[in-house]
Design an enzyme around this catalytic site. Structure first.
Site, mmCIF file in Angstrom:
data_model
loop_
_atom_site.group_PDB
_atom_site.id
_atom_site.type_symbol
_atom_site.label_atom_id
_atom_site.label_comp_id
_atom_site.label_asym_id
_atom_site.label_seq_id
_atom_site.Cartn_x
_atom_site.Cartn_y
_atom_site.Cartn_z
ATOM 1 C CE LYS A 296 18.321 -9.129 23.324
ATOM 2 N NZ LYS A 296 18.704 -7.926 22.698
ATOM 3 C CB THR B 252 14.447 -10.276 25.258
ATOM 4 O OG1 THR B 252 13.189 -11.247 25.332
ATOM 5 C CG2 THR B 252 15.566 -11.150 25.304
ATOM 6 C CG ASP B 253 9.777 -11.732 27.571
ATOM 7 O OD1 ASP B 253 10.226 -11.321 26.491
ATOM 8 O OD2 ASP B 253 8.645 -11.987 27.483
ATOM 9 C CD1 TRP C 60 5.696 -10.389 24.426
ATOM 10 C CD2 TRP C 60 3.400 -10.327 24.253
ATOM 11 N NE1 TRP C 60 5.091 -11.607 24.712
ATOM 12 C CE2 TRP C 60 3.651 -11.537 24.378
ATOM 13 C CE3 TRP C 60 2.276 -10.014 23.949
ATOM 14 C CZ2 TRP C 60 2.637 -12.502 24.580
ATOM 15 C CZ3 TRP C 60 1.061 -10.844 23.880
ATOM 16 C CH2 TRP C 60 1.631 -12.321 24.132
ATOM 17 C CE1 TYR D 143 16.122 -11.966 20.252
ATOM 18 C CE2 TYR D 143 14.277 -12.572 21.903
ATOM 19 C CZ TYR D 143 15.420 -11.697 21.010
ATOM 20 O OH TYR D 143 14.724 -10.212 21.472
ATOM 21 C CG ASP E 211 28.662 -3.912 10.825
ATOM 22 O OD1 ASP E 211 28.169 -4.698 11.777
ATOM 23 O OD2 ASP E 211 29.404 -4.784 9.984
ATOM 24 C CB THR F 268 14.420 -9.206 16.641
ATOM 25 O OG1 THR F 268 14.423 -8.855 15.523
ATOM 26 C CG2 THR F 268 15.355 -8.239 17.555
ATOM 27 C CB ALA G 63 19.027 -7.318 18.769
HETATM 28 N N1 LIG Z 1 10.233 -6.527 19.395
HETATM 29 C C1 LIG Z 1 10.071 -7.136 20.642
HETATM 30 O O1 LIG Z 1 9.032 -7.604 20.839
HETATM 31 C C2 LIG Z 1 10.939 -7.016 21.614
HETATM 32 C C3 LIG Z 1 10.801 -7.566 22.961
HETATM 33 C C4 LIG Z 1 11.586 -7.465 23.999
HETATM 34 C C5 LIG Z 1 13.136 -7.007 23.704
HETATM 35 N N2 LIG Z 1 13.238 -6.477 22.432
HETATM 36 C C6 LIG Z 1 14.540 -6.191 21.985
HETATM 37 O O2 LIG Z 1 14.446 -4.839 21.663
HETATM 38 C C7 LIG Z 1 15.493 -4.616 20.733
HETATM 39 C C8 LIG Z 1 14.951 -3.884 19.468
HETATM 40 O O3 LIG Z 1 13.961 -4.956 19.093
HETATM 41 P P1 LIG Z 1 13.297 -4.355 17.707
HETATM 42 O O4 LIG Z 1 12.026 -5.693 17.685
HETATM 43 O O5 LIG Z 1 12.954 -3.134 17.528
HETATM 44 O O6 LIG Z 1 14.154 -5.252 16.638
HETATM 45 P P2 LIG Z 1 14.362 -5.219 14.966
HETATM 46 O O7 LIG Z 1 13.228 -4.171 14.605
HETATM 47 O O8 LIG Z 1 14.490 -6.496 14.545
HETATM 48 O O9 LIG Z 1 15.625 -4.175 14.705
HETATM 49 C C9 LIG Z 1 16.801 -4.635 14.783
HETATM 50 C C10 LIG Z 1 17.805 -3.635 14.267
HETATM 51 O O10 LIG Z 1 19.294 -4.275 14.428
HETATM 52 C C11 LIG Z 1 19.698 -3.612 13.451
HETATM 53 N N3 LIG Z 1 21.106 -4.437 13.156
HETATM 54 C C12 LIG Z 1 20.969 -5.592 12.607
HETATM 55 N N4 LIG Z 1 22.425 -5.960 12.473
HETATM 56 C C13 LIG Z 1 22.926 -4.902 12.468
HETATM 57 C C14 LIG Z 1 24.593 -4.530 12.769
HETATM 58 N N5 LIG Z 1 25.497 -5.460 12.235
HETATM 59 N N6 LIG Z 1 24.882 -3.551 13.240
HETATM 60 C C15 LIG Z 1 24.024 -2.314 13.465
HETATM 61 N N7 LIG Z 1 22.571 -2.599 13.505
HETATM 62 C C16 LIG Z 1 22.260 -3.712 13.207
HETATM 63 C C17 LIG Z 1 18.658 -3.666 12.235
HETATM 64 O O11 LIG Z 1 19.063 -3.024 11.187
HETATM 65 P P3 LIG Z 1 18.888 -3.261 9.672
HETATM 66 O O12 LIG Z 1 17.200 -2.852 9.713
HETATM 67 O O13 LIG Z 1 19.367 -2.049 8.844
HETATM 68 O O14 LIG Z 1 19.134 -4.479 9.396
HETATM 69 C C18 LIG Z 1 17.491 -3.289 12.858
HETATM 70 O O15 LIG Z 1 17.492 -1.905 12.927
HETATM 71 C C19 LIG Z 1 16.311 -5.742 20.526
HETATM 72 O O16 LIG Z 1 17.326 -5.629 21.477
HETATM 73 C C20 LIG Z 1 15.338 -6.932 20.844
HETATM 74 O O17 LIG Z 1 16.129 -8.154 21.459
HETATM 75 C C21 LIG Z 1 12.348 -6.735 21.372
#
Ligand SMILES: NC(=O)c1ccc[n+]([C@@H]2O[C@H](COP(=O)([O-])OP(=O)(O)OC[C@H]3O[C@@H](n4cnc5c(N)ncnc54)[C@H](OP(=O)(O)O)[C@@H]3O)[C@@H](O)[C@H]2O)c1
Length: 193
Positions: free
Chosen positions: A98, A70-71, A119, A94, A5, A31, A29
Site C-alpha cells: 500500500k 491505510t494506517d 477499520w 499489505y 481491471d 485487502t 485493493a
Molecule cells: N476495510 C478496512 O478496514 C480498510 C481500512 C483502511 C483502508 N482500507 C482501504 O480501503 C480500500 C477499500 O477497502 P475494502 O475493505 O472496501 O476492500 P474490499 O472489500 O477487499 O474490496 C476491494 C475491491 O477491489 C476490487 N478489485 C480487486 N482486484 C481488482 C482489479 N484487478 N481491478 C479492479 N478492481 C479490483 C474488488 O473487486 P471484486 O470484488 O470484483 O474482486 C473489490 O471490490 C482499500 O484501498 C483498502 O486498502 C480498508
C-alpha cells in the site's frame, strides 16, 4: 455495470477516454492482510502496480486520482494518533505494498488526494462491526484478543467527505490526508473458544 481491471493500463486509458473522466476514486485493493504475507506478487500487483497504472493514466488526462490508503503504512506500535508526516514503516506485505502504491502516485506527477483510513465498516461486505454484532447475538460471552487499538470508521462518512471535496472544487488540494471517525477501541475480532 461496467467492470474495469485496473491491472491493465490500456484498459484504464480507454475507460478514462470514453467516459471523459476528470476524477478517479480508487477503492480497489488487495485487502486480505494475512493472505498477503504468502502472496506478495498479487498484493503488489493490486496495491502498487495497478495504482501506478491509475496515476499514469490520470496524469496523461490531467485527471485527479483520489486513492484510499491505510494506517498499515505505519509501524503501529504507538498509542497516539499518527499525523500525516509521521514516518512510515510498514511491517507486513499489505502495508508495504500500500505504501509503494502511495509513492507511485506521488512520483507520477498526477494531481492526487490520498486518504489514509482505518477499520472501515458499512452494511456491505465483511467487516469487524458486522462480525461482532453477529457473534454477540449468538453467544453470551466472547473472548477477544486485546492487543490492537483502532478507530472504527464508517465508510459512508469517508464517501461523504470525498463527495464534498469534489462538489466544492477542492480537488486541487493534492496531498496525503488522514481520515477516521473519533474514539478508539481496543481489541479485534478473532473469537477464541
Ligand atoms: N476495510 C478496512 O478496514 C480498510 C481500512 C483502511 C483502508 N482500507 C482501504 O480501503 C480500500 C477499500 O477497502 P475494502 O475493505 O472496501 O476492500 P474490499 O472489500 O477487499 O474490496 C476491494 C475491491 O477491489 C476490487 N478489485 C480487486 N482486484 C481488482 C482489479 N484487478 N481491478 C479492479 N478492481 C479490483 C474488488 O473487486 P471484486 O470484488 O470484483 O474482486 C473489490 O471490490 C482499500 O484501498 C483498502 O486498502 C480498508
Amino acid at each position: 455495470m461496467q467492470e474495469l481491471d485496473i491491472t491493465n493500463l490500456d484498459d484504464i486509458r480507454q475507460c478514462l477516454l470514453e467516459n471523459m473522466t476528470d476524477v478517479v476514486i480508487n477503492c480497489a485493493a488487495y485487502t486480505n492482510v494475512d493472505k498477503a504475507e504468502d502472496d506478495y506478487a498479487t498484493a503488489d500487483l493490486l496495491n502498487h502496480k495497478a495504482v501506478e497504472n491509475l496515476a499514469v493514466a490520470c496524469k496523461e488526462r490531467s485527471a485527479t486520482l483520489i486513492h484510499i490508503s491505510t494506517d498499515y503504512v505505519f509501524q503501529g506500535d504507538g498509542n497516539l494518533p499518527c499525523m500525516e508526516d509521521h514516518p512510515t514503516n510498514p511491517l507486513g506485505i499489505y502495508g508495504k505494498t500500500k505504501l509503494a502504491g502511495e509513492l507511485s502516485i506521488q512520483n507520477s506527477g498526477c494531481n492526487y488526494l490520498i486518504f489514509r483510513t482505518a477499520w472501515l465498516y458499512s452494511p456491505f461486505g465483511n467487516n469487524f462491526v458486522k462480525t461482532m454484532r453477529r457473534l454477540t447475538s449468538e453467544r453470551t460471552t466472547l473472548q477477544v484478543v486485546f492487543d490492537q487499538i483502532g478507530t472504527p470508521t464508517y465508510a459512508g462518512d469517508l464517501a461523504r467527505l470525498i463527495y464534498h471535496i469534489i462538489e466544492t472544487n477542492q480537488l486541487y488540494k493534492t496531498g496525503i490526508y488522514h481520515f477516521s471517525n473519533e474514539a478508539s477501541v481496543h481489541g479485534m475480532i478473532l473469537p477464541r473458544k
